[in-house]
Motif scaffolding. Structure first.
Motif, mmCIF file in Angstrom:
data_model
loop_
_atom_site.group_PDB
_atom_site.id
_atom_site.type_symbol
_atom_site.label_atom_id
_atom_site.label_comp_id
_atom_site.label_asym_id
_atom_site.label_seq_id
_atom_site.Cartn_x
_atom_site.Cartn_y
_atom_site.Cartn_z
ATOM 1 N N LEU A 62 -4.608 -19.258 -3.935
ATOM 2 C CA LEU A 62 -3.871 -18.340 -3.166
ATOM 3 C C LEU A 62 -2.444 -18.151 -4.088
ATOM 4 C CD1 LEU A 62 -3.501 -21.015 -0.183
ATOM 5 C CD2 LEU A 62 -4.837 -18.710 -0.486
ATOM 6 N N ILE A 63 -2.687 -16.804 -4.160
ATOM 7 C CA ILE A 63 -1.652 -15.579 -4.694
ATOM 8 C C ILE A 63 -0.933 -15.295 -3.560
ATOM 9 C CG2 ILE A 63 -2.873 -15.462 -6.236
ATOM 10 C CD1 ILE A 63 -3.634 -12.408 -5.396
ATOM 11 N N ARG A 64 0.243 -14.909 -3.573
ATOM 12 C CA ARG A 64 1.573 -14.258 -3.207
ATOM 13 C C ARG A 64 0.978 -12.660 -2.526
ATOM 14 N NH1 ARG A 64 4.718 -17.108 -1.023
ATOM 15 N NH2 ARG A 64 5.653 -18.502 -2.491
ATOM 16 N N ALA A 65 1.412 -12.125 -1.913
ATOM 17 C CA ALA A 65 0.547 -10.803 -1.523
ATOM 18 C C ALA A 65 1.734 -10.001 -2.555
ATOM 19 C CB ALA A 65 0.662 -11.103 -0.389
ATOM 20 N N PRO A 66 0.879 -8.839 -2.142
ATOM 21 C CA PRO A 66 1.635 -7.747 -2.650
ATOM 22 C C PRO A 66 2.514 -7.464 -1.857
ATOM 23 C CG PRO A 66 -1.005 -7.171 -3.379
ATOM 24 C CD PRO A 66 -0.726 -8.451 -2.047
ATOM 25 N N GLY A 67 3.609 -7.335 -2.589
ATOM 26 C CA GLY A 67 4.994 -6.467 -1.778
ATOM 27 C C GLY A 67 5.719 -8.002 -1.501
ATOM 28 N N ALA A 68 5.371 -9.342 -1.184
ATOM 29 C CA ALA A 68 5.435 -10.051 -0.290
ATOM 30 C C ALA A 68 7.224 -10.742 -1.666
ATOM 31 C CB ALA A 68 4.858 -11.239 0.012
ATOM 32 N N GLU A 69 7.907 -11.389 -0.566
ATOM 33 C CA GLU A 69 9.420 -12.083 -2.371
ATOM 34 C C GLU A 69 8.757 -12.976 -2.197
ATOM 35 O OE1 GLU A 69 14.339 -12.984 -1.455
ATOM 36 O OE2 GLU A 69 13.047 -11.809 -0.916
ATOM 37 N N ALA A 70 8.705 -13.379 -3.950
ATOM 38 C CA ALA A 70 8.456 -14.151 -4.230
ATOM 39 C C ALA A 70 9.626 -15.558 -4.659
ATOM 40 C CB ALA A 70 7.905 -13.748 -6.186
ATOM 41 N N PRO A 71 9.426 -16.625 -4.427
ATOM 42 C CA PRO A 71 10.765 -17.536 -4.737
ATOM 43 C C PRO A 71 11.543 -18.066 -5.607
ATOM 44 C CG PRO A 71 7.977 -19.234 -4.724
ATOM 45 C CD PRO A 71 8.234 -17.393 -4.261
ATOM 46 N N PRO A 119 -6.500 -11.207 2.994
ATOM 47 C CA PRO A 119 -5.784 -11.841 3.620
ATOM 48 C C PRO A 119 -5.600 -13.317 4.565
ATOM 49 C CG PRO A 119 -5.870 -9.738 5.215
ATOM 50 C CD PRO A 119 -7.093 -9.855 4.082
ATOM 51 N N LEU A 120 -4.579 -13.919 4.952
ATOM 52 C CA LEU A 120 -4.384 -15.261 5.710
ATOM 53 C C LEU A 120 -3.491 -15.079 6.867
ATOM 54 C CD1 LEU A 120 -3.898 -17.522 2.731
ATOM 55 C CD2 LEU A 120 -5.762 -16.566 4.176
ATOM 56 N N PRO A 121 -3.835 -15.369 8.432
ATOM 57 C CA PRO A 121 -3.081 -14.691 9.798
ATOM 58 C C PRO A 121 -1.711 -16.172 9.505
ATOM 59 C CG PRO A 121 -5.191 -14.710 9.368
ATOM 60 C CD PRO A 121 -5.348 -14.701 8.095
ATOM 61 N N LEU A 122 -2.196 -17.083 8.883
ATOM 62 C CA LEU A 122 -0.894 -18.409 8.760
ATOM 63 C C LEU A 122 -0.143 -18.017 8.063
ATOM 64 C CD1 LEU A 122 -3.283 -21.591 10.288
ATOM 65 C CD2 LEU A 122 -1.829 -20.452 11.710
ATOM 66 N N ASP A 140 2.164 -14.368 3.961
ATOM 67 C CA ASP A 140 2.870 -13.935 2.461
ATOM 68 C C ASP A 140 2.197 -13.523 1.380
ATOM 69 O OD1 ASP A 140 5.561 -13.110 3.281
ATOM 70 O OD2 ASP A 140 6.404 -14.883 2.816
ATOM 71 N N LEU A 141 0.782 -14.565 1.520
ATOM 72 C CA LEU A 141 -0.577 -15.186 0.881
ATOM 73 C C LEU A 141 -1.270 -14.597 1.113
ATOM 74 C CD1 LEU A 141 0.420 -19.096 0.907
ATOM 75 C CD2 LEU A 141 0.791 -17.491 -0.824
ATOM 76 N N ARG A 142 -2.485 -14.443 -0.106
ATOM 77 C CA ARG A 142 -3.753 -13.732 -0.044
ATOM 78 C C ARG A 142 -4.763 -14.766 -0.613
ATOM 79 N NH1 ARG A 142 -1.164 -11.569 2.899
ATOM 80 N NH2 ARG A 142 -0.994 -8.928 3.345
ATOM 81 N N PHE A 143 -5.931 -14.914 -0.077
ATOM 82 C CA PHE A 143 -6.430 -15.952 -0.669
ATOM 83 C C PHE A 143 -8.141 -14.982 -1.876
ATOM 84 C CE2 PHE A 143 -11.070 -17.599 -1.128
ATOM 85 C CZ PHE A 143 -10.811 -18.561 -1.312
ATOM 86 N N GLU A 144 -7.498 -15.108 -3.205
ATOM 87 C CA GLU A 144 -7.843 -14.782 -4.208
ATOM 88 C C GLU A 144 -9.384 -15.093 -4.796
ATOM 89 O OE1 GLU A 144 -6.462 -12.369 -7.102
ATOM 90 O OE2 GLU A 144 -6.571 -14.226 -8.539
ATOM 91 N N VAL A 145 -10.653 -14.968 -5.093
ATOM 92 C CA VAL A 145 -11.064 -14.820 -5.486
ATOM 93 C C VAL A 145 -12.274 -13.656 -7.410
ATOM 94 C CG1 VAL A 145 -13.994 -15.334 -5.365
ATOM 95 C CG2 VAL A 145 -12.849 -15.786 -3.752
ATOM 96 N N LEU A 146 -12.107 -14.278 -7.649
ATOM 97 C CA LEU A 146 -12.560 -13.824 -9.156
ATOM 98 C C LEU A 146 -14.373 -13.644 -9.645
ATOM 99 C CD1 LEU A 146 -9.185 -14.479 -11.749
ATOM 100 C CD2 LEU A 146 -9.714 -12.929 -9.751
ATOM 101 N N LEU A 147 -14.765 -12.677 -9.288
ATOM 102 C CA LEU A 147 -16.296 -12.418 -10.270
ATOM 103 C C LEU A 147 -16.462 -11.875 -11.524
ATOM 104 C CD1 LEU A 147 -16.683 -10.843 -6.859
ATOM 105 C CD2 LEU A 147 -17.413 -13.089 -6.585
ATOM 106 N N ALA A 148 -16.854 -13.047 -11.765
ATOM 107 C CA ALA A 148 -17.739 -12.303 -13.157
ATOM 108 C C ALA A 148 -18.534 -10.713 -13.050
ATOM 109 C CB ALA A 148 -18.436 -13.328 -13.430
ATOM 110 N N PRO A 149 -19.083 -9.982 -13.672
ATOM 111 C CA PRO A 149 -20.280 -8.857 -13.675
ATOM 112 C C PRO A 149 -20.650 -9.113 -12.752
ATOM 113 C CG PRO A 149 -18.635 -8.686 -16.283
ATOM 114 C CD PRO A 149 -18.580 -10.432 -15.177
ATOM 115 N N ASN A 150 -21.438 -10.772 -13.050
ATOM 116 C CA ASN A 150 -22.605 -11.373 -12.817
ATOM 117 C C ASN A 150 -23.069 -11.098 -11.012
ATOM 118 O OD1 ASN A 150 -22.290 -13.009 -12.185
ATOM 119 N ND2 ASN A 150 -23.916 -14.338 -13.989
ATOM 120 N N GLY A 151 -21.167 -11.482 -10.662
ATOM 121 C CA GLY A 151 -21.212 -12.115 -8.987
ATOM 122 C C GLY A 151 -20.709 -13.598 -8.947
ATOM 123 N N ALA A 152 -20.765 -14.480 -10.180
ATOM 124 C CA ALA A 152 -20.597 -15.666 -10.207
ATOM 125 C C ALA A 152 -18.673 -15.868 -10.547
ATOM 126 C CB ALA A 152 -21.250 -16.033 -11.814
#
Length: 108
Positions: A31-40, A7-10, A13-25
């Motif tokens: 930034l993505i829209r938070a689950p349940g937040a209204e999209a524009p 979550p981002l306090p500022l 409605d947004l979240r910082f998302e990191v996608l990791l490979a199986p080896n952790g890379a």
């Protein structure tokens, strides 16, 4: 792959998302829209103002959108066709930084 979200306090409605490979890379981070937040509501080029939407939201609103290579690791671009304020369809390239819209270039 594994997705991790913070979550981002500022921007609640947004979240910082990191996608990791199986080896952790790290494959992707943005930034993505938070689950349940209204999209524009994105229906015309007039709706595409800086910081108004995420890559995913623009791609879905103006499908089919074609991803383009960005100018830096934290930048993305999308090519798509969208109506202007008069309803005329225009070819565009939208540029994103950290997943948020920065600018739209209209061709023609």
């Amino acid at each position: 792959c594994e997705a991790r979200l913070w979550p981002l306090p500022l921007w609640p409605d947004l979240r910082f998302e990191v996608l990791l490979a199986p080896n952790g890379a790290v494959w992707n981070e943005w930034l993505i829209r938070a689950p349940g937040a209204e999209a524009p509501s994105l229906t015309t080029l007039d709706d595409l103002t800086p910081w108004s939407c995420t890559v995913d939201e623009a791609a879905r609103a103006f499908a089919p959108a074609r991803p383009l290579q960005g100018t830096a690791p934290t930048r993305w671009a999308l090519a798509f066709t969208a109506p202007d304020g008069q309803g005329v369809r225009r070819e565009c390239v939208a540029e994103f930084s950290w997943g948020l819209l920065q600018r739209v270039a209209v061709n023609g």
